[in-house]
Design a protein around this motif. Structure first.
Motif, PDB file in Angstrom:
ATOM      1  N   SER A 247       4.204  37.631 -26.129  1.00 51.21           N
ATOM      2  CA  SER A 247       4.118  38.040 -24.709  1.00 51.21           C
ATOM      3  C   SER A 247       5.405  38.746 -24.327  1.00 51.21           C
ATOM      4  N   LEU A 248       5.278  39.757 -23.520  1.00 48.84           N
ATOM      5  CA  LEU A 248       6.483  40.459 -23.079  1.00 48.84           C
ATOM      6  C   LEU A 248       7.155  39.674 -21.948  1.00 48.84           C
ATOM      7  N   ASP A 249       8.480  39.724 -21.923  1.00 53.07           N
ATOM      8  CA  ASP A 249       9.248  38.983 -20.908  1.00 53.07           C
ATOM      9  C   ASP A 249       8.767  39.342 -19.497  1.00 53.07           C
ATOM     10  N   ARG A 250       8.564  40.638 -19.314  1.00 51.07           N
ATOM     11  CA  ARG A 250       8.154  41.109 -17.986  1.00 51.07           C
ATOM     12  C   ARG A 250       6.795  40.518 -17.581  1.00 51.07           C
ATOM     13  N   THR A 251       5.863  40.462 -18.544  1.00 48.92           N
ATOM     14  CA  THR A 251       4.531  39.911 -18.265  1.00 48.92           C
ATOM     15  C   THR A 251       4.650  38.451 -17.846  1.00 48.92           C
ATOM     16  N   VAL A 252       5.558  37.733 -18.510  1.00 47.92           N
ATOM     17  CA  VAL A 252       5.740  36.313 -18.209  1.00 47.92           C
ATOM     18  C   VAL A 252       6.303  36.141 -16.794  1.00 47.92           C
ATOM     19  N   ALA A 253       7.291  36.972 -16.449  1.00 46.77           N
ATOM     20  CA  ALA A 253       7.875  36.887 -15.101  1.00 46.77           C
ATOM     21  C   ALA A 253       6.813  37.202 -14.042  1.00 46.77           C
ATOM     22  N   MET A 254       5.987  38.205 -14.305  1.00 50.37           N
ATOM     23  CA  MET A 254       4.967  38.597 -13.323  1.00 50.37           C
ATOM     24  C   MET A 254       3.875  37.526 -13.219  1.00 50.37           C
ATOM     25  N   PHE A 255       3.521  36.944 -14.366  1.00 49.51           N
ATOM     26  CA  PHE A 255       2.521  35.859 -14.379  1.00 49.51           C
ATOM     27  C   PHE A 255       3.024  34.709 -13.505  1.00 49.51           C
TER      28      PHE A 255
ATOM     29  N   MET B 121       5.235  34.780 -11.154  1.00 46.28           N
ATOM     30  CA  MET B 121       5.251  35.176  -9.736  1.00 46.28           C
ATOM     31  C   MET B 121       3.840  35.037  -9.132  1.00 46.28           C
ATOM     32  N   GLN B 122       2.857  35.532  -9.882  1.00 41.58           N
ATOM     33  CA  GLN B 122       1.484  35.480  -9.340  1.00 41.58           C
ATOM     34  C   GLN B 122       0.980  34.049  -9.162  1.00 41.58           C
ATOM     35  N   HIS B 123       1.561  33.114  -9.926  1.00 45.46           N
ATOM     36  CA  HIS B 123       1.146  31.713  -9.817  1.00 45.46           C
ATOM     37  C   HIS B 123       2.121  30.891  -8.965  1.00 45.46           C
ATOM     38  N   GLY B 124       2.988  31.596  -8.227  1.00 46.05           N
ATOM     39  CA  GLY B 124       3.914  30.920  -7.313  1.00 46.05           C
ATOM     40  C   GLY B 124       4.926  30.042  -8.039  1.00 46.05           C
ATOM     41  N   MET B 125       5.350  30.463  -9.220  1.00 44.69           N
ATOM     42  CA  MET B 125       6.292  29.647  -9.990  1.00 44.69           C
ATOM     43  C   MET B 125       7.625  30.340 -10.128  1.00 44.69           C
ATOM     44  N   SER B 126       8.676  29.570  -9.911  1.00 45.61           N
ATOM     45  CA  SER B 126      10.009  30.140  -9.913  1.00 45.61           C
ATOM     46  C   SER B 126      10.800  29.636 -11.128  1.00 45.61           C
ATOM     47  N   GLY B 127      11.778  30.436 -11.567  1.00 42.65           N
ATOM     48  CA  GLY B 127      12.646  30.010 -12.674  1.00 42.65           C
ATOM     49  C   GLY B 127      12.808  31.080 -13.728  1.00 42.65           C
ATOM     50  N   VAL B 128      11.801  31.935 -13.873  1.00 44.93           N
ATOM     51  CA  VAL B 128      11.874  32.930 -14.955  1.00 44.93           C
ATOM     52  C   VAL B 128      11.917  34.371 -14.414  1.00 44.93           C
TER      53      VAL B 128
ATOM     54  N   PHE C 146      14.329  36.287 -13.820  1.00 47.05           N
ATOM     55  CA  PHE C 146      15.288  37.176 -14.496  1.00 47.05           C
ATOM     56  C   PHE C 146      14.673  37.892 -15.694  1.00 47.05           C
ATOM     57  N   LEU C 147      13.612  37.305 -16.260  1.00 44.49           N
ATOM     58  CA  LEU C 147      13.000  37.924 -17.451  1.00 44.49           C
ATOM     59  C   LEU C 147      12.372  39.287 -17.139  1.00 44.49           C
ATOM     60  N   VAL C 148      12.142  39.545 -15.849  1.00 43.51           N
ATOM     61  CA  VAL C 148      11.393  40.761 -15.503  1.00 43.51           C
ATOM     62  C   VAL C 148      12.084  42.039 -15.975  1.00 43.51           C
ATOM     63  N   THR C 149      13.412  41.996 -16.100  1.00 45.14           N
ATOM     64  CA  THR C 149      14.105  43.248 -16.463  1.00 45.14           C
ATOM     65  C   THR C 149      14.459  43.323 -17.955  1.00 45.14           C
ATOM     66  N   ILE C 150      14.124  42.306 -18.715  1.00 42.26           N
ATOM     67  CA  ILE C 150      14.478  42.336 -20.148  1.00 42.26           C
ATOM     68  C   ILE C 150      13.264  42.848 -20.929  1.00 42.26           C
ATOM     69  N   PRO C 151      13.443  43.953 -21.655  1.00 40.94           N
ATOM     70  CA  PRO C 151      12.249  44.617 -22.183  1.00 40.94           C
ATOM     71  C   PRO C 151      11.744  44.089 -23.525  1.00 40.94           C
TER      72      PRO C 151
END
Ligand SMILES: Cc1cc2nc3c(=O)[nH]c(=O)nc-3n(C[C@H](O)[C@H](O)[C@H](O)COP(=O)(O)OP(=O)(O)OC[C@H]3O[C@@H](n4cnc5c(N)ncnc54)[C@H](O)[C@@H]3O)c2cc1C
Length: 308
Positions: A110-118, A120-127, A129-134
């Protein structure tokens, strides 16, 4: 003829590779699989179907086979002569994301960005920062990736790895000795899943963090360039970019390889660079920095393969 790396040079790969359910391809150019877009072919590229297929491969491979796990290729420089051996690339069978209690359980491809967006969409905080790591999650754990004062080690619950004999293990962060851009993993292991600690968060706050990180990144780095991210690690008590700047290397070029004007610890393939040009440029920067500061810059970018 395609051969097993190193010792068994006269063996044909097709005769010795395990009969997996995944896909082998021969002579695939790795330039298409890395952010730098340089590098020669892999003798063999293996895409496992799923974890058990990967286990079967690792258990039954020739004992002297060289292999390398390539993630999203955002921190790797493949040399122009390519890689003698098998490059393993995880794909769809390793990309599931699920929520289990307060953990996000994520396949290593899974891509870091996909995980951060997932998250976010599930209202979960903590990851966020992964959104900008490619990179991919496997690469993020292996490199203990981080930015904006967070690192993977701060949020990692556990990882699942397959060892070089095909056995599956669950490891916890204290067993990985994670430090700045480094995890100590068993040699030859492949990370297949990781779990991250998340907390329920306020959707607006999470979205705000994500937007802020994306904007900061855009302002300070050549995010759309053919690059490998930070070329060198920050030495103790110093910033690599400041040393590079002081040594007069901002914007320095060899052929089509260039130290970015925008962020001078980023090396760029400005179009048609070879891996050799990029590596020589990096070494020249190291020499110049050493001359003015006595500091040895350590490559953060992983270099593999052989020169052409
Ligand atoms: C524009 C840009 C910005 C970047 N910004 C950052 C940043 O802010 N912070 C940061 O830390 N990094 C940054 N990087 C570097 C890079 O994105 C990270 O190191 C990332 O975690 C690498 O992941 P990857 O999947 O691309 O791994 P790769 O580059 O493919 O591989 C890196 C290493 O991880 C190993 N690896 C990959 N997957 C696995 C696996 N499943 N099992 C075992 N080993 C594995 C590889 O063997 C290799 O040793 C940046 C890169 C670019 C191009």
């Amino acid at each position: 003829m395609v051969t097993v790396a190193k010792k068994n040079v006269d063996l044909n790969f097709q005769d010795v590779l395990p009969a997996v359910r995944g896909r082998y391809s021969f002579g695939t150019l790795l330039s298409g699989l890395t952010w730098f877009q340089v590098g020669g072919p892999a003798e063999v590229l293996y895409k496992p179907e799923d974890v058990s297929d990967l286990q079967y491969f690792l258990k039954n491979k020739p004992s002297d086979l060289s292999y390398f796990l390539l993630g999203a290729g955002s921190n790797v420089l493949v040399r122009d002569g390519g890689y003698d051996g098998v490059v393993i690339k995880l794909g769809r069978g390793f990309s599931e994301i699920t929520v289990q209690d307060n953990e996000l359980v994520v396949g290593a491809a899974s891509l870091d960005r996909t995980v951060a967006m997932f998250a976010m969409q599930h209202g979960m905080s903590g990851v966020e920062f992964l959104v900008t790591i490619p990179g991919s999650i496997g690469g993020a754990v292996a490199m203990n990736a981080g930015c904006y004062e967070f690192e993977v080690k701060d949020v990692l619950s556990w990882v699942e790895i397959v060892d070089d004999q095909g056995m599956l293990h669950k490891l916890f962060p204290h067993e990985l000795n994670m430090s700045y851009r480094k995890s100590v993993l068993p040699i030859g292991c492949v990370i297949v899943r990781a779990a991250f600690k998340v907390t329920e968060g306020d959707a607006v706050g999470i979205q705000h963090n994500i937007q802020r990180y994306l904007q900061l990144r855009e302002e300070s780095q050549p995010t759309k360039g053919r690059t490998g991210g930070s070329t060198f690690k920050n030495p103790d008590h110093a910033k690599a970019w400041e040393l590079i700047d002081k040594a007069g290397c901002r914007g320095m070029e060899i052929g089509a390889a260039k130290m970015s004007d925008k962020h001078c610890n980023f090396m760029l393939n400005t179009g048609g660079a070879t891996a050799d040009e990029l590596e020589r440029l990096g070494e020249l920067v190291r020499q110049k920095v050493k001359k003015i500061s006595e500091k040895e810059l350590e490559w953060e970018i992983i270099r593999i393969g052989r020169a052409a």
